[in-house]
Enzyme design. Structure first.
Site, PDB file in Angstrom:
ATOM      1  N   ASN A  96       0.887  -1.158   0.005  1.00 39.97           N
ATOM      2  CA  ASN A  96      -0.002   0.106   0.154  1.00 39.97           C
ATOM      3  C   ASN A  96       1.063   1.176  -0.043  1.00 39.97           C
ATOM      4  OD1 ASN A  96      -2.188   1.562   0.275  1.00 39.97           O
ATOM      5  ND2 ASN A  96      -2.489   1.457   2.340  1.00 39.97           N
ATOM      6  N   ASP A 306      -5.635  -5.027  10.464  1.00 42.07           N
ATOM      7  CA  ASP A 306      -5.668  -4.367   9.278  1.00 42.07           C
ATOM      8  C   ASP A 306      -5.184  -2.985   9.175  1.00 42.07           C
ATOM      9  OD1 ASP A 306      -6.258  -4.497   6.541  1.00 42.07           O
ATOM     10  OD2 ASP A 306      -8.177  -3.910   6.696  1.00 42.07           O
ATOM     11  N   GLY A 325      -9.856   3.493   6.184  1.00 35.54           N
ATOM     12  CA  GLY A 325      -8.633   2.795   6.766  1.00 35.54           C
ATOM     13  C   GLY A 325      -8.851   3.154   8.430  1.00 35.54           C
TER      14      GLY A 325
END
Length: 419
Positions: A96, A306, A325
């Site tokens: 990412n 996560d 997020g």
């Protein structure tokens, strides 16, 4: 690194000293002795902490730091420091980044940036070039450099033939393919779970169907190719059922669930707090209960924080435009213990390494010291002072959690939160 850990209760079902309160002597990075009482004859550093418990080192299969490209969100160095003081001795790092990690030199760069830290970093390479979902990246070359899996982070593989080829190709070198469970044509512009709350709040819904269609498709492809698939961060009851059925057919599939999807539902969205904007979205209580049951019966293989740091510019905007997020390393243990017993929470936090080809180190004499130190009995409100990341986008801010992490002993190093 030589140290003596005093009066620690071992929580490790693979240890000969499980549930016993003992001293642990570590010399040159290995456990040389475990006994009820060990005299510190060599004047080694001693670790004495209140209600000290020790387990095998924890593993997180889905962590993002940002570097390279998004260092304002998080750096590899501070990210690994955060992971260590949150109890994780190993993390699998998503691509990412900007540019995404999709080649042998990229994997080498990531590993070089992680050198010298207590927490081990295991890179996940992008599945496709530049993460664009069109052409496969250099999978074998990346695995040769140290990549443990291949995944376009939060980007579904829309072309089923591409995923089919990826599963077939990676099976030649036992590569692990990850596929994000979302069908974009169904999810559309949805930003929260499509249900009663999305209607009440006037927010576009992302239906459970979008996840379940993709899971079903991917499982059909897996059955056809006989490949090796991991489905990250499932969130619906039907997904659990589909994977349970696939496992009953002995298919080589594993899956994970984000800890916040085990604790929170879309009822949290009432005040439009963008920290609750995550992908997959928070679902219903029915889904939450099915996910918990899936962990209990082994359908779901592992949990993940996560962890995805987002800077203030990405969150302090209207809900519809905020980035998805939440950070999660710092709150992982405390949140998990609001759902499960300490024994079960530790079991879940130590699972997953084998699937990603990472060495397991039980707490026994002669083994490499890879330990997490914690106090399971502290209740507290999670506040900004508990955040170690550069970004502050925690979904658990203001929530009551249980269990504090002291740090880790790993990689021949000690990393404690009070230092």
């Amino acid at each position: 690194m030589n140290t003596l850990i005093k009066s620690a209760t071992i929580v490790d079902s693979k240890s000969d000293f499980h549930n016993e309160k003992v001293d642990i002597l570590i010399e040159r990075g290995r456990i040389s002795k475990i006994s009820k009482r060990i005299t510190n004859q060599n004047n080694y550093r001693e670790i004495r902490l209140d209600n000290l418990h020790v387990s095998r080192g924890w593993f997180d299969s889905s962590v993002s730091f940002g570097e390279p490209g998004f260092e304002e969100r998080e750096t590899i160095s501070n990210g690994l420091k955060t992971a260590a003081r949150s109890g994780f001795t190993a993390v699998a790092l998503n691509s990412n980044t900007h540019p995404v990690v999709d080649s042998n030199p990229d994997i080498t760069f990531i590993q070089s940036k992680s050198a010298g830290h207590a927490t081990n970093l295991y890179p996940i390479g992008a599945l496709t070039r530049a993460g664009n979902g069109v052409d496969l990246a250099e999978l074998f070359d990346m695995q040769s450099a140290g990549a443990v899996a291949f995944y376009d982070y939060k980007q579904p593989i829309e072309n089923p033939n591409l995923l089919k080829i990826a599963l077939q190709y990676a099976s030649n070198f036992n590569g692990l393919v990850l596929s994000f469970p979302q069908e974009n044509k169904i999810s559309g512009l949805g930003v929260v779970n499509e249900h009663i709350n999305s209607t009440k709040l006037g927010l576009k819904g992302n239906p459970a169907l979008a996840e379940e269609l993709q899971v079903a498709r991917d499982l059909f492809l897996l059955e056809y190719t006989e490949g090796k698939l991991h489905i990250p961060t499932i969130s619906t009851a039907k997904s659990v059922q589909l994977i349970r059925e696939a496992k009953s057919k002995k298919m080589d599939v594993t899956c994970s669930v984000a800890i916040h999807n085990l604790v929170l539902t879309d009822d949290e969205l009432a005040d439009f707090n963008t920290n609750f904007k995550v992908l997959p979205p928070l679902r219903t209580n029915e889904d939450l209960e099915a996910l918990i049951e899936g962990l209990k019966d082994g359908t779901i293989d592992m949990v993940t924080s996560d962890h995805n740091p987002i800077d203030i510019e990405g969150k302090k905007v209207e809900f519809e435009y905020a980035k998805y997020g939440t950070i999660g390393l710092e709150s992982a243990f405390g949140a998990l213990q609001t759902v499960f017993t300490t024994k079960k929470a530790i079991a879940l936090l130590t699972k997953g390494k084998e699937r990603f080809g990472i060495e397991l180190n039980p707490i026994n004499e002669g083994e490499r010291a890879e330990l997490t130190l914690f106090n399971p009995d502290v209740n507290y409100n999670f506040t900004s002072s508990d955040i170690l990341s550069k970004s502050n986008n925690s979904i658990f801010l203001g929530h009551r959690l249980k269990g504090k992490v002291y740090g880790i002993v790993a990689n021949n190093k000690i990393s404690l939160s009070n230092e």
